[in-house]
Design an enzyme around this catalytic site. Structure first.
Site, short mmCIF file in Angstrom:
data_model
loop_
_atom_site.label_atom_id
_atom_site.label_comp_id
_atom_site.label_asym_id
_atom_site.label_seq_id
_atom_site.Cartn_x
_atom_site.Cartn_y
_atom_site.Cartn_z
N LYS A 117 0.84 -1.20 0.00
CA LYS A 117 0.00 0.00 0.00
C LYS A 117 0.88 1.24 0.00
CE LYS A 117 -0.53 0.16 5.04
NZ LYS A 117 0.28 1.36 5.23
N THR A 135 -6.53 1.27 9.50
CA THR A 135 -6.99 -0.04 9.04
C THR A 135 -8.10 -0.57 9.95
OG1 THR A 135 -4.85 -0.53 8.03
CG2 THR A 135 -6.26 -2.41 8.56
N MET A 150 -1.50 5.57 13.28
CA MET A 150 -1.51 5.88 11.85
C MET A 150 -2.12 4.71 11.06
SD MET A 150 -0.23 8.93 11.51
CE MET A 150 0.80 10.11 12.35
N CYS A 151 -1.29 3.87 10.48
CA CYS A 151 -1.80 2.81 9.60
C CYS A 151 -2.56 1.73 10.35
CB CYS A 151 -0.66 2.21 8.79
SG CYS A 151 0.09 3.44 7.68
N VAL A 152 -2.16 1.44 11.59
CA VAL A 152 -2.89 0.44 12.37
C VAL A 152 -4.29 0.96 12.69
CG1 VAL A 152 -2.97 -0.75 14.60
CG2 VAL A 152 -0.81 -0.63 13.33
#
Length: 195
Positions: A93, A131, A126-128
């Protein structure tokens, strides 16, 4: 805690580039890597699906950019890839959410009839978090293994500063109170996977 036999573990951005402290600054939760490894082991031993997510940063100075050593998974993750008894997916990603990666995570989960996901990895807020939020919005039952994540101190608007622990707590409170995810300890997930 009940884990379905096809509950998927989504391991987000556990990459060598996050070891570059001079770029990211101070981090929290030094035990996160051990907890992430334990989750991967439990999922693989139980034959459950594991998704390995890699961030291919489009920023030319990012330690996570393709072609740079930091883009690689951390050693303990790389050595576990392909070792499980269940399905495995490698997803890349360029944005925060693994649901906007390649291949399409939602399509992969739906095709397999997976409705329960566990999210762990880097960075907590952030990404955790992104998601997990998207997973909740899309109707999955989401578990966030908070102690299997870490993040870094950050500076926001007007010079506001928050430490990594404060940011992790904010993520936990937001996801929990907003109904996006159940925030849990990795040991409880490992125990549930072994049932």
């Amino acid at each position: 805690m009940e884990m379905t036999q096809n509950a998927a573990l989504i391991v987000v951005d556990v990459q060598e580039g996050f070891e570059e402290q001079e770029y990211w600054g101070p981090r929290n939760n030094t035990g996160a890597d051990r907890n992430i490894a334990d989750l991967i082991d439990a999922w693989q031993e139980s034959g459950r699906p594991v998704v390995f997510v890699r961030h291919d940063s489009p920023k030319p100075d990012s330690p996570l950019r393709p072609g740079y050593p930091g883009n690689a998974f951390k050693g303990y993750v790389e050595e576990r890839r392909g070792k499980g008894g269940g399905p495995e997916l490698l997803l890349t990603k360029t944005v925060n959410s693994a649901f906007y990666g390649t291949p399409d995570l939602g399509a992969w989960l739906d095709e397999a009839g997976i409705r329960q996901i566990v999210v762990a990895g880097i960075q907590t807020n952030m990404c955790v978090e992104t998601t997990a939020r998207m997973g909740g919005n899309l109707g999955y039952e989401v578990f966030l293994a908070l102690d299997a994540t870490y993040t870094f101190d950050a500076v926001g608007p007007w010079g506001w500063e928050l430490g990594a622990d404060e940011l992790a707590r904010a993520t936990a409170v937001t996801l929990h109170s907003g109904g996006f995810a159940k925030v849990v300890a990795s040991a409880d997930l490992v125990a549930a996977a072994g049932k």
